[in-house]
Design a protein around this motif. Sequence first.
Motif, mmCIF file in Angstrom:
data_model
loop_
_atom_site.group_PDB
_atom_site.id
_atom_site.type_symbol
_atom_site.label_atom_id
_atom_site.label_comp_id
_atom_site.label_asym_id
_atom_site.label_seq_id
_atom_site.Cartn_x
_atom_site.Cartn_y
_atom_site.Cartn_z
ATOM 1 N N ALA A 194 0.829 -1.207 0.000
ATOM 2 C CA ALA A 194 0.000 0.000 0.000
ATOM 3 C C ALA A 194 0.871 1.268 0.000
ATOM 4 C CB ALA A 194 -0.929 -0.011 1.208
ATOM 5 N N ASP A 195 2.142 1.130 -0.365
ATOM 6 C CA ASP A 195 3.086 2.240 -0.510
ATOM 7 C C ASP A 195 3.468 2.928 0.800
ATOM 8 O OD1 ASP A 195 3.486 1.916 -3.239
ATOM 9 O OD2 ASP A 195 1.737 3.149 -3.730
ATOM 10 N N HIS A 196 3.438 2.172 1.904
ATOM 11 C CA HIS A 196 3.967 2.686 3.163
ATOM 12 C C HIS A 196 5.380 2.151 3.335
ATOM 13 C CE1 HIS A 196 0.184 4.461 4.268
ATOM 14 N NE2 HIS A 196 -0.421 3.322 3.967
ATOM 15 N N ARG A 197 6.136 2.782 4.204
ATOM 16 C CA ARG A 197 7.548 2.439 4.370
ATOM 17 C C ARG A 197 7.764 1.329 5.395
ATOM 18 N NH1 ARG A 197 9.961 7.933 6.100
ATOM 19 N NH2 ARG A 197 7.916 8.057 7.049
ATOM 20 N N GLY A 198 8.597 0.387 5.017
ATOM 21 C CA GLY A 198 9.057 -0.614 5.967
ATOM 22 C C GLY A 198 10.306 -0.098 6.645
ATOM 23 N N HIS A 199 10.486 -0.457 7.893
ATOM 24 C CA HIS A 199 11.700 -0.057 8.611
ATOM 25 C C HIS A 199 12.549 -1.286 8.934
ATOM 26 C CE1 HIS A 199 14.270 2.459 11.073
ATOM 27 N NE2 HIS A 199 14.172 1.574 12.049
ATOM 28 N N HIS A 200 11.902 -2.384 9.284
ATOM 29 C CA HIS A 200 12.611 -3.625 9.569
ATOM 30 C C HIS A 200 11.733 -4.775 9.099
ATOM 31 C CE1 HIS A 200 14.971 -6.640 11.571
ATOM 32 N NE2 HIS A 200 15.794 -5.730 12.056
ATOM 33 N N ALA A 201 12.190 -5.491 8.087
ATOM 34 C CA ALA A 201 11.431 -6.618 7.538
ATOM 35 C C ALA A 201 11.225 -7.684 8.615
ATOM 36 C CB ALA A 201 12.175 -7.212 6.340
ATOM 37 N N PRO A 202 10.218 -8.539 8.459
ATOM 38 C CA PRO A 202 9.954 -9.565 9.469
ATOM 39 C C PRO A 202 11.180 -10.425 9.774
ATOM 40 C CG PRO A 202 8.143 -9.457 7.916
ATOM 41 C CD PRO A 202 9.235 -8.576 7.364
ATOM 42 N N TRP A 203 11.332 -10.730 11.070
ATOM 43 C CA TRP A 203 12.443 -11.547 11.549
ATOM 44 C C TRP A 203 12.019 -12.228 12.850
ATOM 45 C CZ3 TRP A 203 15.556 -9.821 15.928
ATOM 46 C CH2 TRP A 203 15.103 -8.626 16.504
ATOM 47 N N ASP A 204 12.714 -13.276 13.192
ATOM 48 C CA ASP A 204 12.451 -13.991 14.434
ATOM 49 C C ASP A 204 13.332 -13.398 15.529
ATOM 50 O OD1 ASP A 204 10.656 -15.567 13.076
ATOM 51 O OD2 ASP A 204 12.018 -17.274 12.881
ATOM 52 N N ALA A 205 12.702 -12.685 16.445
ATOM 53 C CA ALA A 205 13.424 -12.001 17.516
ATOM 54 C C ALA A 205 13.830 -12.984 18.612
ATOM 55 C CB ALA A 205 12.550 -10.896 18.098
ATOM 56 N N PRO A 206 14.959 -12.730 19.268
ATOM 57 C CA PRO A 206 15.441 -13.653 20.300
ATOM 58 C C PRO A 206 14.505 -13.755 21.512
ATOM 59 C CG PRO A 206 16.821 -11.684 20.214
ATOM 60 C CD PRO A 206 15.875 -11.606 19.055
ATOM 61 N N TRP A 207 13.578 -12.838 21.673
ATOM 62 C CA TRP A 207 12.650 -12.891 22.802
ATOM 63 C C TRP A 207 11.400 -13.724 22.496
ATOM 64 C CZ3 TRP A 207 14.086 -8.210 20.526
ATOM 65 C CH2 TRP A 207 13.151 -7.633 19.678
ATOM 66 N N GLY A 208 11.398 -14.433 21.348
ATOM 67 C CA GLY A 208 10.338 -15.390 21.068
ATOM 68 C C GLY A 208 9.164 -14.872 20.259
ATOM 69 N N GLN A 209 9.398 -13.840 19.486
ATOM 70 C CA GLN A 209 8.326 -13.297 18.645
ATOM 71 C C GLN A 209 8.804 -13.102 17.217
ATOM 72 O OE1 GLN A 209 7.461 -9.671 20.846
ATOM 73 N NE2 GLN A 209 5.608 -10.600 21.695
ATOM 74 N N ARG A 210 7.887 -13.230 16.280
ATOM 75 C CA ARG A 210 8.092 -12.779 14.904
ATOM 76 C C ARG A 210 7.831 -11.289 14.967
ATOM 77 N NH1 ARG A 210 10.726 -14.308 10.380
ATOM 78 N NH2 ARG A 210 9.612 -13.727 8.486
ATOM 79 N N TYR A 211 8.713 -10.488 14.413
ATOM 80 C CA TYR A 211 8.654 -9.042 14.597
ATOM 81 C C TYR A 211 8.949 -8.331 13.292
ATOM 82 C CZ TYR A 211 8.217 -5.825 18.535
ATOM 83 O OH TYR A 211 7.745 -4.929 19.457
ATOM 84 N N ALA A 212 8.320 -7.198 13.087
ATOM 85 C CA ALA A 212 8.606 -6.327 11.948
ATOM 86 C C ALA A 212 8.248 -4.910 12.369
ATOM 87 C CB ALA A 212 7.791 -6.734 10.727
ATOM 88 N N THR A 213 8.822 -3.934 11.702
ATOM 89 C CA THR A 213 8.497 -2.539 11.981
ATOM 90 C C THR A 213 8.227 -1.821 10.668
ATOM 91 O OG1 THR A 213 9.922 -2.545 13.933
ATOM 92 C CG2 THR A 213 9.281 -0.397 13.083
ATOM 93 N N VAL A 214 7.106 -1.103 10.644
ATOM 94 C CA VAL A 214 6.753 -0.237 9.523
ATOM 95 C C VAL A 214 6.672 1.190 10.061
ATOM 96 C CG1 VAL A 214 5.553 -2.027 8.209
ATOM 97 C CG2 VAL A 214 4.275 -0.679 9.879
ATOM 98 N N LEU A 215 6.671 2.142 9.167
ATOM 99 C CA LEU A 215 6.567 3.545 9.559
ATOM 100 C C LEU A 215 5.226 4.089 9.099
ATOM 101 C CD1 LEU A 215 10.141 4.788 8.587
ATOM 102 C CD2 LEU A 215 9.337 3.962 10.808
ATOM 103 N N ASP A 216 4.531 4.785 9.990
ATOM 104 C CA ASP A 216 3.293 5.419 9.565
ATOM 105 C C ASP A 216 3.645 6.640 8.716
ATOM 106 O OD1 ASP A 216 3.646 7.685 11.248
ATOM 107 O OD2 ASP A 216 1.998 7.138 12.587
ATOM 108 N N PRO A 217 2.679 7.303 8.097
ATOM 109 C CA PRO A 217 3.000 8.431 7.217
ATOM 110 C C PRO A 217 3.747 9.580 7.900
ATOM 111 C CG PRO A 217 0.817 7.635 6.710
ATOM 112 C CD PRO A 217 1.265 6.920 7.965
#
Length: 135
Positions: free
Chosen positions: A95-118
């Motif tokens: 939807a043309d929003h910015r990703g900051h960190h693509a999905p990854w398996d975090a050492p604390w036991g979660q699948r994690y990703a970060t996007v940026l709002d407008p």
Amino acid sequence: MTIEFSAVGMVADDMAKTLAFYRLLGLDIPASADAESHVETTLPAGTRLMWDRAEAVRSMDPAWTPPSGGHRIALAFDCGSPGGVDGKYAEVIAADHRGHHAPWDAPWGQRYATVLDPDGNHVDLFASLPDRTVG
């Protein structure tokens, strides 16, 4: 006197674009809100998420300037499953929003990703990994 945490407020440069982003993440915000100077929605747990147009903030606080040099707040959305994180990340990017960190398996036991709002705020997408307990 008892005080209780009630709301998180953010500043939006382009209200329609900002609200469209949060609708993509599942928040129920009517389209008519796009033209408002102040918008709020109540989340399932009762906390309110609020946005004010930058012009409205400057009218109340003429010295206000947007933060620079990094984020000062991050919101987090539980996507229900690792696949939900991957899917929502892909949907937000498509939807043309910015990703900051693509999905990854975090050492604390979660699948994690970060996007940026407008407006550049970090929005974390997460879910517990199978066979991992977060604690």
